[in-house]
Enzyme design. Sequence first.
Site, short mmCIF file in Angstrom:
data_model
loop_
_atom_site.label_atom_id
_atom_site.label_comp_id
_atom_site.label_asym_id
_atom_site.label_seq_id
_atom_site.Cartn_x
_atom_site.Cartn_y
_atom_site.Cartn_z
N GLU A 96 0.84 -1.21 0.00
CA GLU A 96 0.00 0.00 0.00
C GLU A 96 0.87 1.25 0.00
O GLU A 96 0.65 2.20 -0.77
CB GLU A 96 -0.90 0.02 1.25
CG GLU A 96 -1.93 -1.09 1.32
CD GLU A 96 -1.45 -2.32 2.07
OE1 GLU A 96 -0.23 -2.63 2.02
OE2 GLU A 96 -2.29 -2.98 2.69
N GLY A 131 6.44 -2.19 14.67
CA GLY A 131 5.59 -1.23 13.97
C GLY A 131 4.59 -0.53 14.89
O GLY A 131 4.52 0.70 14.93
N GLU A 190 -3.07 -6.73 17.24
CA GLU A 190 -1.96 -7.29 16.47
C GLU A 190 -0.93 -7.92 17.41
O GLU A 190 -0.25 -8.88 17.04
CB GLU A 190 -1.30 -6.21 15.59
CG GLU A 190 -0.43 -6.79 14.48
CD GLU A 190 -0.03 -5.79 13.40
OE1 GLU A 190 -0.69 -5.71 12.36
OE2 GLU A 190 0.96 -5.06 13.63
N LYS A 233 -1.68 -11.22 2.57
CA LYS A 233 -0.78 -10.48 1.65
C LYS A 233 -0.36 -11.39 0.50
O LYS A 233 -0.32 -10.96 -0.66
CB LYS A 233 0.48 -10.01 2.39
CG LYS A 233 0.29 -8.88 3.36
CD LYS A 233 1.66 -8.43 3.90
CE LYS A 233 1.51 -7.53 5.12
NZ LYS A 233 2.79 -7.24 5.77
O1 F6P Z 1 -0.02 -4.84 9.15
C1 F6P Z 1 1.21 -5.43 9.19
C2 F6P Z 1 2.35 -4.48 9.33
O2 F6P Z 1 3.50 -5.22 9.16
C3 F6P Z 1 2.38 -3.73 10.67
O3 F6P Z 1 2.86 -4.47 11.71
C4 F6P Z 1 3.22 -2.57 10.30
O4 F6P Z 1 3.14 -1.57 11.25
C5 F6P Z 1 2.61 -2.19 8.98
O5 F6P Z 1 2.32 -3.44 8.38
C6 F6P Z 1 3.45 -1.32 8.09
O6 F6P Z 1 4.71 -1.85 7.84
P1 F6P Z 1 5.89 -0.96 7.28
O7 F6P Z 1 6.21 0.08 8.29
O8 F6P Z 1 7.03 -1.89 7.04
O9 F6P Z 1 5.41 -0.32 6.00
#
Ligand code: F6P
Length: 548
Positions: free
Chosen positions: A214, A269, A356, A512
């Site tokens: 995304e 995260g 989570e 995913k």
């Molecule tokens: O939703 C899964 C996840 O891995 C979260 O734990 C994380 O905060 C988010 O996606 C975004 O990940 P990134 O900071 O690597 O873009």
Amino acid sequence: MAAMPPGWSELFEAATRIKGTHLRTLLQDEARNNSMFLTAGSLTLDYCRQKVDADIMAKLFKLAELSGVEAKKQKMFAGEKINETEGRPVLHVALRAPRDAVINVDGSNVVPEVWKVLDAMKAFSDKVRSGEWKGYTGKPLTDVVCIGIGGSYLGVEFVFEALKTDPEAEAAAKGRRLRFLANVDPIDVKRALEGLSAETTLVVVISKTFTTAETMLNAKTVKEWLVEGLGTADCIPKHVVACSTALEKTKAFGIDPANVFGFWDWVGGRFSCWSAVGVLALSLQYGFGVVQKFLEGGNAMDKHFQTAPLNENLPLIMGMLAVWNCSVLGHEGVAVLPYCQALTRFVPHIQQLDMESNGKRVQMDGTAVPVGTGAIYFGEPGTNGQHSFYQLMHQGRKIPAEFIGFSASQNPIDLPGEPVANHDELMSNFFAQPDALALGKTAEELKAENVPEKLIPHKTFTGDRPSLSLLLPVCDAGYLGQLLSMYEHRTAVQGWVWGINSFDQWGVELGKVLAKEVRSFLSDGRKGAGNDSKFISPTKALLKKYLE
Ligand code: F6P
């Protein structure tokens, strides 16, 4: 059910006993109530409306002891690799440690590294805010768009929203705008960029891994918007910066390494808004001074969590009550109910933080947890929620509630002629609702009020619904830091008792992988060459319909 580990059976027995005692009765015991009214600094926790007594609390503290909560906590603060499935320490506490603290990972102190990045973010945000840092056409960058999702978004947005009407932060943000682009839905692109000019916009791409689908697509989309608006890709070094641990990938994306603010694999995260993930955007908006108060608030709660004895330790008690409600009493939900409109994005953040972290069913060694784990978190600021889902909480399901209120408002209003100031009106509800849930209203009381017989069942409130209340002085940066740090530790405590790893998130991966297969099918399908053999027939049918 597998055999109960030590400390649990006693709690299940106690639950059978206390289930028969209504909260109305429990709340008559003044000594009990007083023992559950705690303060830590300027924070107050009142948990007397929980279905517990002194004996159950002693058993919960014993369970904490038997589960090794204290040792696990110390390991976390010491930088040991407690995230075993990913082989990493869990050190968000290092992000808010004072400059002179020492926290070693693999023998080297990480605190100077943390402060190096904090200093760099202060310098950069000062330059942008003062107008010294200019955009490609020489204009100051007054608007910031953060691109990130999940932990790289929710906490930042929560703090941004919470401080928007704090007088100090509001004054510091004059003339500046901060937007968020999280969803890969192209509608979100339109909303985030609405009314912005590329000439005055700074884009902050926030992604720990710099691979999240995304975020990458949104970053490319907004990059295009900048290039189109400014006529050349040469604008990127002036208009795009990143917060990431993946420096090679940010470089490959075309971001000047001097404009990448790093963090470390030991920052999870959902615990990352204390790192570059949150500090950069919030400093750009409110100035580093305000953000520093947030960090200091977080650190103050860390110290309380580290040093307070079990029966005075707010995050520990909240974590153990969450375990009691979920695993022993079998409540599947938790309602988080801030009586403060500024906390409008607090619950979505707590939802990710807890769900989570603790939405798991196996222990660190891979064996099943023998009790129920991980509750469903939801909520809304009061009083709005009262006109929505509270009906179910009062007369439907029993859902433990966590009420959060502040003694003073960010925006006090006292209308002449009104019986109370507007904040007191709000807080009247904060004080009333926990009692309504706990005490309820009996058929006898209704009869005494001459309620018609046939309406009595409809107007009866069974009560006996647990809640706790948190009272803080005011919703400012420092207290927000304390509040969030408290919820983070509350989350960790539950995971430690259950023996699960609260710091990984394998459960987000399968979706995913499947989306990747659909993406490649859609890419071919649009050209009339899609091969749907990988999908089950209902999915094939829906995909076919979609492509029509
Ligand atoms: O939703 C899964 C996840 O891995 C979260 O734990 C994380 O905060 C988010 O996606 C975004 O990940 P990134 O900071 O690597 O873009």
